[in-house]
Scaffold this motif. Structure first.
Motif, PDB file in Angstrom:
ATOM      1  N   TYR A 219       0.818  -1.204   0.000  1.00 31.85           N
ATOM      2  CA  TYR A 219       0.000   0.000   0.000  1.00 31.85           C
ATOM      3  C   TYR A 219       0.857   1.263   0.000  1.00 31.85           C
ATOM      4  CZ  TYR A 219      -3.258  -3.600   1.435  1.00 31.85           C
ATOM      5  OH  TYR A 219      -3.999  -4.755   1.489  1.00 31.85           O
ATOM      6  N   THR A 220       0.699   2.066  -1.036  1.00 25.57           N
ATOM      7  CA  THR A 220       1.311   3.389  -1.031  1.00 25.57           C
ATOM      8  C   THR A 220       0.425   4.328  -0.221  1.00 25.57           C
ATOM      9  OG1 THR A 220       0.143   4.135  -3.027  1.00 25.57           O
ATOM     10  CG2 THR A 220       2.279   3.016  -3.349  1.00 25.57           C
ATOM     11  N   ASP A 221       0.962   5.477   0.119  1.00 26.01           N
ATOM     12  CA  ASP A 221       0.210   6.441   0.922  1.00 26.01           C
ATOM     13  C   ASP A 221      -1.075   6.877   0.206  1.00 26.01           C
ATOM     14  OD1 ASP A 221       2.443   6.185   2.508  1.00 26.01           O
ATOM     15  OD2 ASP A 221       3.176   8.220   2.185  1.00 26.01           O
ATOM     16  N   LYS A 222      -0.952   7.188  -1.067  1.00 24.92           N
ATOM     17  CA  LYS A 222      -2.112   7.685  -1.809  1.00 24.92           C
ATOM     18  C   LYS A 222      -3.151   6.589  -2.019  1.00 24.92           C
ATOM     19  CE  LYS A 222       0.254  11.445  -4.210  1.00 24.92           C
ATOM     20  NZ  LYS A 222       0.642  12.034  -5.514  1.00 24.92           N
ATOM     21  N   PHE A 223      -2.688   5.375  -2.314  1.00 27.21           N
ATOM     22  CA  PHE A 223      -3.634   4.285  -2.521  1.00 27.21           C
ATOM     23  C   PHE A 223      -4.393   3.967  -1.238  1.00 27.21           C
ATOM     24  CE2 PHE A 223      -4.763  -0.222  -2.378  1.00 27.21           C
ATOM     25  CZ  PHE A 223      -5.614  -0.283  -3.468  1.00 27.21           C
ATOM     26  N   MET A 224      -3.692   4.004  -0.108  1.00 27.11           N
ATOM     27  CA  MET A 224      -4.343   3.712   1.173  1.00 27.11           C
ATOM     28  C   MET A 224      -5.478   4.692   1.445  1.00 27.11           C
ATOM     29  SD  MET A 224      -4.770   1.954   3.903  1.00 27.11           S
ATOM     30  CE  MET A 224      -3.340   0.885   4.149  1.00 27.11           C
ATOM     31  N   GLU A 225      -5.268   5.961   1.174  1.00 26.55           N
ATOM     32  CA  GLU A 225      -6.314   6.958   1.401  1.00 26.55           C
ATOM     33  C   GLU A 225      -7.538   6.668   0.532  1.00 26.55           C
ATOM     34  OE1 GLU A 225      -4.674  10.822   0.854  1.00 26.55           O
ATOM     35  OE2 GLU A 225      -3.183  10.611   2.455  1.00 26.55           O
ATOM     36  N   ARG A 226      -7.309   6.328  -0.732  1.00 28.49           N
ATOM     37  CA  ARG A 226      -8.429   6.016  -1.631  1.00 28.49           C
ATOM     38  C   ARG A 226      -9.148   4.752  -1.171  1.00 28.49           C
ATOM     39  NH1 ARG A 226      -4.521   7.281  -5.608  1.00 28.49           N
ATOM     40  NH2 ARG A 226      -4.226   5.088  -6.148  1.00 28.49           N
ATOM     41  N   LEU A 227      -8.385   3.759  -0.769  1.00 28.53           N
ATOM     42  CA  LEU A 227      -8.956   2.476  -0.356  1.00 28.53           C
ATOM     43  C   LEU A 227      -9.877   2.631   0.845  1.00 28.53           C
ATOM     44  CD1 LEU A 227      -8.932  -0.653  -0.758  1.00 28.53           C
ATOM     45  CD2 LEU A 227      -7.013  -0.704   0.858  1.00 28.53           C
ATOM     46  N   LEU A 228      -9.467   3.402   1.824  1.00 25.17           N
ATOM     47  CA  LEU A 228     -10.292   3.588   3.019  1.00 25.17           C
ATOM     48  C   LEU A 228     -11.586   4.325   2.690  1.00 25.17           C
ATOM     49  CD1 LEU A 228      -7.544   4.344   5.681  1.00 25.17           C
ATOM     50  CD2 LEU A 228      -9.134   2.418   5.702  1.00 25.17           C
ATOM     51  N   ARG A 229     -11.518   5.328   1.838  1.00 28.72           N
ATOM     52  CA  ARG A 229     -12.747   6.036   1.454  1.00 28.72           C
ATOM     53  C   ARG A 229     -13.691   5.108   0.695  1.00 28.72           C
ATOM     54  NH1 ARG A 229      -9.106  10.208   0.045  1.00 28.72           N
ATOM     55  NH2 ARG A 229      -9.514   9.898  -2.179  1.00 28.72           N
ATOM     56  N   LEU A 230     -13.130   4.294  -0.182  1.00 27.94           N
ATOM     57  CA  LEU A 230     -13.943   3.326  -0.927  1.00 27.94           C
ATOM     58  C   LEU A 230     -14.633   2.332   0.001  1.00 27.94           C
ATOM     59  CD1 LEU A 230     -11.658   2.447  -3.980  1.00 27.94           C
ATOM     60  CD2 LEU A 230     -13.988   3.321  -4.130  1.00 27.94           C
ATOM     61  N   SER A 231     -13.992   2.054   1.141  1.00 29.29           N
ATOM     62  CA  SER A 231     -14.500   1.056   2.080  1.00 29.29           C
ATOM     63  C   SER A 231     -15.506   1.630   3.068  1.00 29.29           C
ATOM     64  CB  SER A 231     -13.339   0.434   2.866  1.00 29.29           C
ATOM     65  OG  SER A 231     -12.321  -0.018   2.006  1.00 29.29           O
ATOM     66  N   GLY A 232     -15.745   2.946   3.009  1.00 29.30           N
ATOM     67  CA  GLY A 232     -16.696   3.563   3.920  1.00 29.30           C
ATOM     68  C   GLY A 232     -16.072   4.060   5.204  1.00 29.30           C
TER      69      GLY A 232
END
Length: 394
Positions: A219-232
């Motif tokens: 997980y890169t920093d930017k991907f992690m932020e997107r992933l958490l938002r996608l997950s609610g």
């Protein structure tokens, strides 16, 4: 097995960025003999990057090869640094969501060393789930020896107010699905605490030994932020813990919001370039006789080089750097002492036993350097203790 589409966004735009043809499938289960260790299963680590969303995962991962059972030990409670870290971490979580009288659920709790710390805050319930869990040593802590999945949700007596997940999502291929399941397990306005390695740190340090087979997702920093938002989830607090090595995230449950999963082309290009450089470094070091020739660096090399830490970093170093004259490993965890490293068969010794034999000790993780130097100095002040990276840069 070869996965042909991204497990997060389903894109087929995958590009290989890192390939190790044969590394041990497990790092924290050690063998009872050198012969047994050398027979441990080895598989390919074939990391690919999704050009669409930026997720990086092992397209050749075979989950059935990785078995987590009661023999799996990754506890670090013998370290002063780590013990202080988890005390501070519990206080951080409590500052975001008061733990007293809360329902706390830790998924992938291991042997429960962190959950015991959480229990000191007097939560209403304190439950840990892990296939490698042992019997609880405290009345107010319950362990369940199983895996967390959708089926578990139907058996929950009540939703969790705080769900803790440390160092698990790097072990699963579909983090989006798992994070959404975490979301379902939480009460309204509940808090997820998430901890996992940061790919940015690995790439910045060119730590090629930080890609063990068990870790099939990065997980890169930017991907992690997107992933958490996608997950609610909405990030409440995000820090880079362990001197930048780990994400340390408190995120609040919210309604899922439509956001773009797309990564910027420049983002994925930079990651691809960083992987290219890290693989080049690995090849140069593994091929070079002089860089790892300890006998040229130290006049008393007859006793040998010992690596401190019989976990993922150490197992990877032993298996990737075949020309490195490693005499053995050191670990303070008594369950690892007397065991043998998967793939190579190096023996793991206690600090006292190894220091009697070593002429130099290399510390794999810099956060432990100071305490290890002090411990070794108290036993034998003449043995140099250096970072592994210092040796690799010779």
């Amino acid at each position: 097995m070869n996965i042909s589409q991204c497990t997060v966004c389903k894109s087929r735009q995958l590009k290989s960025v890192c390939f190790f043809p044969s590394i041990p499938v497990i790092d924290n289960i050690l063998a009872d003999s050198a012969d047994e260790a050398k027979k441990f299963a080895c598989k390919a680590q074939n990391l690919v990057q999704c050009s669409r969303c930026g997720f990086i995962f092992n397209a050749s991962f075979e989950p059935e090869e990785v078995e987590y059972n009661v023999s799996y030990y990754n506890e670090r409670g013998h370290s002063v640094y780590y013990s202080e870290y988890i005390q501070n971490l519990a206080a951080t979580i409590d500052s975001v969501m008061p733990l007293k009288d809360a329902h706390v659920l830790e998924i992938a709790c291991g042997k429960g060393e962190f959950l015991y710390t959480i229990a000191e805050y007097q939560p209403k319930s304190c439950i840990g789930i892990d296939p490698s869990a042992a019997n609880s040593l405290k009345e107010n802590v319950i362990f369940e020896q199983l895996c967390f999945d959708q089926a578990y949700l139907t058996h929950m007596a009540h939703p969790a107010d705080v769900l803790i997940n440390r160092h698990m999502i790097e072990h699963i291929l579909n983090p989006l699905e798992m994070l959404k399941t975490f979301n379902q397990a939480l009460s309204s306005n509940g808090i997820l605490y998430l901890e996992t390695p940061r790919l940015n740190w690995i790439l910045d340090r060119q730590a090629f030994y930080d890609f063990p087979y068990e870790h099939c997702a990065y997980y890169t920093d930017k991907f992690m932020e997107r992933l958490l938002r996608l997950s609610g989830f909405q990030i409440v607090k995000m820090e880079f813990a362990y001197q930048g090595q780990y994400f340390s995230i408190c995120a609040r449950k919210i309604s899922e919001q439509p956001i773009s999963v797309l990564a910027e082309p420049m983002e994925t290009a930079k990651v691809e370039q960083a992987f290219s450089e890290i693989m080049m470094r690995c090849q140069q070091i593994s091929d070079c006789e002089n860089i790892l020739d300890v006998q040229n660096l130290f006049s008393t090399a007859s006793k040998g080089l010992y690596l401190w830490g019989a976990s993922a970093k150490g197992v990877m170093c032993a298996n990737l750097l075949h020309k490195m004259p490693i005499a053995g490993f050191i670990d303070k965890n008594p369950f690892k002492q007397g065991k043998f490293i998967p793939g190579t068969g190096h023996k793991v010794l206690s600090p006292e036993d190894a220091i009697a034999k070593a002429n130099i000790i290399c510390v794999e993780n810099e956060v432990y350097l100071s305490e290890i130097q002090n411990e070794v100095h108290n036993i034998n002040p003449h043995i140099p203790v250096i970072l592994l990276e210092e040796l690799l840069q010779q």
